[in-house]
Write a protein that holds these residues in place. Structure first.
Motif, PDB file in Angstrom:
ATOM      1  N   ILE A 112      10.620   8.998  24.077  1.00  0.00           N
ATOM      2  CA  ILE A 112       9.421   8.153  24.050  1.00  0.00           C
ATOM      3  C   ILE A 112       8.499   8.752  22.989  1.00  0.00           C
ATOM      4  CG2 ILE A 112       7.498   7.178  25.352  1.00  0.00           C
ATOM      5  CD1 ILE A 112       9.128   7.596  27.901  1.00  0.00           C
ATOM      6  N   TRP A 113       8.291   8.005  21.925  1.00  0.00           N
ATOM      7  CA  TRP A 113       7.396   8.447  20.854  1.00  0.00           C
ATOM      8  C   TRP A 113       5.987   7.987  21.172  1.00  0.00           C
ATOM      9  CZ3 TRP A 113       8.444  11.609  16.847  1.00  0.00           C
ATOM     10  CH2 TRP A 113       9.792  11.860  16.578  1.00  0.00           C
ATOM     11  N   ILE A 114       5.080   8.912  21.197  1.00  0.00           N
ATOM     12  CA  ILE A 114       3.671   8.590  21.417  1.00  0.00           C
ATOM     13  C   ILE A 114       2.953   8.741  20.081  1.00  0.00           C
ATOM     14  CG2 ILE A 114       1.554   9.348  22.573  1.00  0.00           C
ATOM     15  CD1 ILE A 114       3.700   8.151  24.449  1.00  0.00           C
ATOM     16  N   ASP A 115       2.254   7.706  19.643  1.00  0.00           N
ATOM     17  CA  ASP A 115       1.451   7.797  18.425  1.00  0.00           C
ATOM     18  C   ASP A 115      -0.012   7.591  18.768  1.00  0.00           C
ATOM     19  OD1 ASP A 115       3.257   8.059  16.024  1.00  0.00           O
ATOM     20  OD2 ASP A 115       4.236   6.438  17.104  1.00  0.00           O
ATOM     21  N   CYS A 116      -0.816   8.570  18.429  1.00  0.00           N
ATOM     22  CA  CYS A 116      -2.252   8.462  18.670  1.00  0.00           C
ATOM     23  C   CYS A 116      -2.945   8.446  17.308  1.00  0.00           C
ATOM     24  CB  CYS A 116      -2.736   9.649  19.499  1.00  0.00           C
ATOM     25  SG  CYS A 116      -1.950   9.693  21.129  1.00  0.00           S
ATOM     26  N   ASP A 117      -3.506   7.324  16.958  1.00  0.00           N
ATOM     27  CA  ASP A 117      -4.185   7.191  15.667  1.00  0.00           C
ATOM     28  C   ASP A 117      -5.672   6.946  15.891  1.00  0.00           C
ATOM     29  OD1 ASP A 117      -1.195   6.355  14.989  1.00  0.00           O
ATOM     30  OD2 ASP A 117      -2.196   7.014  13.155  1.00  0.00           O
ATOM     31  N   VAL A 118      -6.440   7.943  15.476  1.00  0.00           N
ATOM     32  CA  VAL A 118      -7.884   7.886  15.670  1.00  0.00           C
ATOM     33  C   VAL A 118      -8.487   7.004  14.592  1.00  0.00           C
ATOM     34  CG1 VAL A 118     -10.005   9.239  15.781  1.00  0.00           C
ATOM     35  CG2 VAL A 118      -7.832  10.222  16.608  1.00  0.00           C
ATOM     36  N   ILE A 119      -9.122   5.901  14.994  1.00  0.00           N
ATOM     37  CA  ILE A 119      -9.728   5.059  13.965  1.00  0.00           C
ATOM     38  C   ILE A 119     -11.213   5.350  13.815  1.00  0.00           C
ATOM     39  CG2 ILE A 119      -7.930   3.283  14.104  1.00  0.00           C
ATOM     40  CD1 ILE A 119      -9.808   1.504  15.591  1.00  0.00           C
ATOM     41  N   GLN A 120     -11.807   5.940  14.862  1.00  0.00           N
ATOM     42  CA  GLN A 120     -13.206   6.375  14.759  1.00  0.00           C
ATOM     43  C   GLN A 120     -13.365   7.616  15.619  1.00  0.00           C
ATOM     44  OE1 GLN A 120     -16.494   3.406  14.208  1.00  0.00           O
ATOM     45  NE2 GLN A 120     -17.115   4.187  16.188  1.00  0.00           N
ATOM     46  N   ALA A 121     -13.996   8.655  15.056  1.00  0.00           N
ATOM     47  CA  ALA A 121     -14.067   9.939  15.755  1.00  0.00           C
ATOM     48  C   ALA A 121     -15.504  10.336  16.043  1.00  0.00           C
ATOM     49  CB  ALA A 121     -13.408  11.022  14.906  1.00  0.00           C
ATOM     50  N   ASP A 122     -15.754  10.706  17.312  1.00  0.00           N
ATOM     51  CA  ASP A 122     -17.056  11.263  17.679  1.00  0.00           C
ATOM     52  C   ASP A 122     -16.883  12.323  18.755  1.00  0.00           C
ATOM     53  OD1 ASP A 122     -19.794  11.627  17.677  1.00  0.00           O
ATOM     54  OD2 ASP A 122     -20.091  10.195  19.309  1.00  0.00           O
ATOM     55  N   GLY A 123     -15.898  13.230  18.536  1.00  0.00           N
ATOM     56  CA  GLY A 123     -15.644  14.287  19.510  1.00  0.00           C
ATOM     57  C   GLY A 123     -14.671  13.847  20.584  1.00  0.00           C
ATOM     58  N   GLY A 124     -13.862  14.793  21.057  1.00  0.00           N
ATOM     59  CA  GLY A 124     -12.951  14.494  22.162  1.00  0.00           C
ATOM     60  C   GLY A 124     -11.789  13.611  21.790  1.00  0.00           C
ATOM     61  N   THR A 125     -11.335  13.650  20.534  1.00  0.00           N
ATOM     62  CA  THR A 125     -10.231  12.758  20.154  1.00  0.00           C
ATOM     63  C   THR A 125      -8.919  13.174  20.815  1.00  0.00           C
ATOM     64  OG1 THR A 125      -9.701  14.015  18.145  1.00  0.00           O
ATOM     65  CG2 THR A 125     -11.289  12.216  17.925  1.00  0.00           C
ATOM     66  N   ARG A 126      -8.729  14.477  21.033  1.00  0.00           N
ATOM     67  CA  ARG A 126      -7.440  14.866  21.629  1.00  0.00           C
ATOM     68  C   ARG A 126      -7.381  14.519  23.106  1.00  0.00           C
ATOM     69  NH1 ARG A 126      -7.222  21.095  20.205  1.00  0.00           N
ATOM     70  NH2 ARG A 126      -8.672  20.312  18.636  1.00  0.00           N
ATOM     71  N   THR A 127      -8.511  14.643  23.801  1.00  0.00           N
ATOM     72  CA  THR A 127      -8.479  14.297  25.225  1.00  0.00           C
ATOM     73  C   THR A 127      -8.425  12.776  25.400  1.00  0.00           C
ATOM     74  OG1 THR A 127     -10.888  14.594  25.281  1.00  0.00           O
ATOM     75  CG2 THR A 127      -9.555  16.430  26.063  1.00  0.00           C
ATOM     76  N   ALA A 128      -9.134  12.036  24.557  1.00  0.00           N
ATOM     77  CA  ALA A 128      -9.022  10.566  24.614  1.00  0.00           C
ATOM     78  C   ALA A 128      -7.581  10.151  24.335  1.00  0.00           C
ATOM     79  CB  ALA A 128      -9.965   9.928  23.595  1.00  0.00           C
ATOM     80  N   SER A 129      -6.927  10.845  23.400  1.00  0.00           N
ATOM     81  CA  SER A 129      -5.532  10.519  23.069  1.00  0.00           C
ATOM     82  C   SER A 129      -4.641  10.683  24.290  1.00  0.00           C
ATOM     83  CB  SER A 129      -5.030  11.429  21.939  1.00  0.00           C
ATOM     84  OG  SER A 129      -5.719  11.139  20.739  1.00  0.00           O
ATOM     85  N   ILE A 130      -4.808  11.777  25.017  1.00  0.00           N
ATOM     86  CA  ILE A 130      -3.965  12.014  26.196  1.00  0.00           C
ATOM     87  C   ILE A 130      -4.226  10.946  27.258  1.00  0.00           C
ATOM     88  CG2 ILE A 130      -3.561  13.607  28.140  1.00  0.00           C
ATOM     89  CD1 ILE A 130      -4.083  15.899  26.100  1.00  0.00           C
ATOM     90  N   THR A 131      -5.504  10.683  27.515  1.00  0.00           N
ATOM     91  CA  THR A 131      -5.859   9.700  28.547  1.00  0.00           C
ATOM     92  C   THR A 131      -5.325   8.312  28.191  1.00  0.00           C
ATOM     93  OG1 THR A 131      -7.852  10.977  29.042  1.00  0.00           O
ATOM     94  CG2 THR A 131      -7.802   8.700  29.831  1.00  0.00           C
ATOM     95  N   GLY A 132      -5.438   7.934  26.913  1.00  0.00           N
ATOM     96  CA  GLY A 132      -4.939   6.627  26.473  1.00  0.00           C
ATOM     97  C   GLY A 132      -3.420   6.604  26.410  1.00  0.00           C
ATOM     98  N   ALA A 133      -2.826   7.677  25.910  1.00  0.00           N
ATOM     99  CA  ALA A 133      -1.372   7.713  25.759  1.00  0.00           C
ATOM    100  C   ALA A 133      -0.685   7.611  27.112  1.00  0.00           C
ATOM    101  CB  ALA A 133      -0.950   9.004  25.046  1.00  0.00           C
ATOM    102  N   PHE A 134      -1.314   8.189  28.156  1.00  0.00           N
ATOM    103  CA  PHE A 134      -0.704   8.078  29.482  1.00  0.00           C
ATOM    104  C   PHE A 134      -0.550   6.609  29.879  1.00  0.00           C
ATOM    105  CE2 PHE A 134      -1.176   7.411  34.037  1.00  0.00           C
ATOM    106  CZ  PHE A 134      -0.065   8.105  34.496  1.00  0.00           C
TER     107      PHE A 134
END
Lengths: 256, 256, 256, 256, 256, 256
Positions: A112-134
């Motif tokens: 399962i390939w997970i792609d997290c592409d940040v289109i706008q950043a204001d802190g917490g991009t890695r934690t938002a990525s995990i929460t969204g990727a789940f």
């Protein structure tokens, strides 16, 4: 008081839009305050070389930012010709975290390939990525289950992530935005399951330190945020949420 | 009849959402049927080495696709460690096209970085990128003009792009989607100004050829599409649209 | 009058020396004015991964310049560690153009590698490469046919390329040399078959534009040049020239 | 009982040989059981671009393994042409950890390069690197102080690192060797100061999770190990050890 | 008897065509049997970083083969993205050899770039490159002297290179072609000055060895070949040849 | 007199510590004066692509320096993303030299990987690498023979390397240290077998030359040093030394 008027243990406004893109098996746009990340889950019918013939699957994550997701434009990693250490660290974290709540044997020889592409950043991009990727991942496997490609639902528990930290004169706060993150004495990312257990704990006092007492205070704030995040994920997933952990898994299985 | 029911010379549904991201000086989300591209314009106060001290500016474009913008997942160019020939060709095309309608001397020693990130692909991503990037760029320079950073409005004319092609048993069509593009005998990208002049013409008969007569027919279809695209850009830009070409430029200037 | 005294629609002196190198299956040294390119064709008994098992062949082209082919020395792409966008664009163009006049099914599961190495550059290196590569390729496949490796002659028509452009105060000209190319308002590369059909048309007004009328004028000049180029190729190929297109191919076949 | 007969909260045999190499300003060979790492500190009289003119210094770390430091031979990262995600993550960790106990303003516009080269690996190479690098760095700055290059001793506290983890049927253990690390349910790296404060906390349950209670138990074991590591570093440093933290630093300074 | 009918100590047919390309300051096409190399010398008015401000110049060499210079096609180093060890070794050899007969202080802060591009290979490409590059370099500096850019002629002696080797059942031979090189027990490249002194000696018994007696025999053959090579270079250079070594240089100078 | 008080034909203190690391099949730490190199031999049960199915083995060598093996810190080749020409040249030399005394058919389809990692450098790192690697390799194959993996002992003779050179006012010297190497007029690396035959001879007069007489003098000094090196290797190998060359090999075999 915090720069954006939030209380110390208050999350930003969070929204998860599911089915955001038409091609991927699972996709969401997660919004955490001004941070926006497109998370997709793609199913590939083979595993990396080190797992071939093992009868189990894998979850691999990639993370990237649009050049102008940030205040000033960043050079693309494809133009540089190499991926930065920060990006690699985040990719490894996302993959590792998701693997903790997926029964890899149950998904068979698939990646399962997970792609997290940040289109706008204001802190917490890695934690938002995990929460969204789940959420994206859960929707993708739900499709496999529905199509009878998988006999059981392989997601064993909810999983979300947030940050906690210590700001001078404010103390412990939850869900740091970019300005807070830049001035924090301590920054800690926490990944937890729906059952309230830790999956990852990464605390760092860049040019600073923290005590055992401060650690406890931060973990308490993280726990509060995590409950709210699970509720948001649950709502986004709708009926699919009920299948999570539906197949009773005992400890030995999770630990194999 | 076309696969999606359109007439031969009919564009897909096109929408341009301006101010899509908060950080860039100009940004849009352009939607052309199922093709979606985020286009941003960023102002940098310096020029590439080959232009230093020349008293003029530059426009540089980068193009990328999310891994799962397409039917099957593509490996990221940052993971590969190099940018593909296709990507480079598109980047060069976008930059060259935009430079044709911007008075580079009027923007001073600045670089305008154009980033086109395809989040969903269904054919025509390079022409959608140009059409959207023109709007993002115009908004970014409008801001510079408003802030008195620039004495005159440097955008000399509208600019948009579309594709035309030849399909077996259908003939000449306008604005090819992915399925049409895959089966086309001839594929031609056309970049035109609001005044109806050509900026770029790239026609190719991959494993096929085309006659002078077919060329004329394709150019006629392109011209029709171009007018509609200019109208859509005009609406998206609102009042700013009126400033385009406001400073009378004579031919000699455009050609210097 | 042009800088080198030519008439507006006059080609430079062109010479094609066949059998220039001893190892390749086909090789020429093409001289177009002061532009000199070694073109070779190499037969490899396998195809790229995406074509395996498809029962058809492929033509792949590479292009390079000696560091001192130009006025000032260029850094080698091997030293830089990557191929420039310009090189990739030219390589893709050469391959695409040649594939339009070769019946890929008739060559079987083989790759024909085309190498164009510019040893001296004075404008028009990409069009000289295509014109020369066509001859090298035809000689290479003629050898395969002669050795009974191929049942039919797979080259369906002649193919050559030249440039046309617009120069201030001169107007439309044919076959631009380096000085003309540097100052041209519009530059267009045209690839045509012996039958006078277009294979590629790439016109660009770098920081300028062109009208439909100017386009017609340029295409007329290109057509004239193309006839002369075909004649030169014919002479260079000798008897082999007669085999080109010898196997009657109908339109549907070319288009499959 | 543990595989090598140690008690649950027992460190391996640890030895730090100072002055191991003749060229570097500071160098040690640290031995932690069968893990052996050469740590060197090199002083460079300039800082990275992002710090120029800021009047403060930087600490940058690099980490590598000999190809045959491990059971089976690894391909060199120089042959691969790129540094792995794991290596980058470790390098970033080492640098960040050391910067927490060095007053960067006090070292002036200098970079201290830390090189950790693992010549034999048996688990815990990143924590051994930090523990050894602290000694090499302290010796290097002591030399600067002695040579009157620095007015004050810039190392504010001791710093060491170790791992704790959870093994099935054994429970919480201290200082995992390779076999233990491979089978651990949870693995946590802890970096602490001599004063017992946390600098980094990185806990991960690869395909597993851990509770708040288990976390407390692990932290207690880490604290015990840390005291012993500080004592070993103190002995290795001899008289220099007394200078650490000699310049009273208040909280605000550490947090600037 | 040798495969091509030569006597053991006989060179192949050698020809040096000067002024082969129009752009470079010096250029030759050197033909050694079927080996053909284009050698160019380019003058750049600056030196590499390590020599800046030293008041002396540098000679830097690059070597490459066309993909089809050889029996089977080689992948371009630019496509691979890196230069092979063999190429680097040859480049270093060519540069080092030429620097031995050029007074680097006399050329001032300039770099002479030597490019050796093998267009056809049949053994001995590196020695042909040195022999040809010497002529190109001498012509380039002669132009500088003529234009009064240099006060004295900086080339202190002739320089040429050839190979010697040992073939089973034949014994010691001079100037190996490709077939001989492939089967040689010992292969030795010799670079000598016009005065008969050694500049480089690189002998290798790949999977074999050689005795002191065999070494003497090979050196004698090399000496004979070298005289003939100097004569060919002299003829190619014409009047310029007389200026070589014209400024009496004493030993101490050559050794500084 | 030499800078370190040695006689002209005197080696530095040399020590070879065997079994230096626990994981590799063979490993030594070789110390030549202040030069220290870790040499390891690793057995891999397959061969490079060009040898597959040939029924013979291969020896491949890699060489690297710790960043601070030298007076000033070098940037890691893994950080640079590419291996330098010097490193490649040394790697190729080490591999080629060792292959001359190993019966590659006798080791079967295996690759012996040689890793030479310089931890401290003071001149002669490549010759120390060869001398040390020979011992590591011999120990690794002795283990294979002992475990009945190989029927015969495949090492046919001793092999060692040293340098000779010419220093102004001193003349010919043996085993140059870094200071001597930096000022030498001529530098020659010699690789010889125990039987006194040459395997490699690489002499270079960087910006200088040498006569046939000087060559003889250097070779005599090399021969003396080589005998002493063989004795040191013999002692380090103990009983294993007796097996070297135990299987009589005739010339034809070595030459195949």
């Amino acid at each position: 008081m915090r720069v954006d008027g939030r209380k110390a243990d208050e999350l930003r406004n969070i929204h998860i839009e599911t089915g955001y893109l038409k091609h991927p098996e699972g996709s969401v746009l997660i919004t955490v305050g001004d941070t926006k990340v497109i998370c997709t889950a793609s199913i590939e019918d083979r595993v990396p070389p080190f797992l071939r013939g093992e009868g189990k699957g894998w979850i691999s994550a990639e993370y990237s930012m649009l050049p102008r997701a940030t205040e000033t434009r960043n050079i693309r990693e494809s133009s540089r010709g190499k991926v930065s250490g920060r990006t690699m660290e985040i990719q490894r974290l996302i993959g590792r975290a998701l693997r903790a709540v997926v029964d890899l044997e149950a998904i068979g020889e698939r990646t399962i390939w997970i792609d997290c592409d940040v289109i706008q950043a204001d802190g917490g991009t890695r934690t938002a990525s995990i929460t969204g990727a789940f959420v994206a991942l859960t929707m993708a496997v739900a499709k496999l289950v529905e199509e009878k490609e998988l006999p059981t639902f392989p997601v064993t528990d909810f999983l979300a992530a947030t940050s906690v930290g210590i700001i001078e004169e404010v103390g412990v706060i939850l869900d740091l935005n970019y300005i807070e993150d830049s001035s924090a004495l301590v920054d800690m990312n926490v990944v937890m399951t729906g059952a309230g257990e830790f999956v990852e704990l990464q605390g760092t006092g860049e040019e600073s330190t923290f005590t055992a007492g401060q650690l406890q205070e931060m973990l308490a704030a993280a726990k509060k945020g995590m409950k709210e995040l699970s509720a948001i994920q649950k709502e986004a997933l709708g009926e699919i949420a009920e299948k999570i952990g539906s197949k009773p898994t005992d400890g030995s299985e999770k630990q194999s």
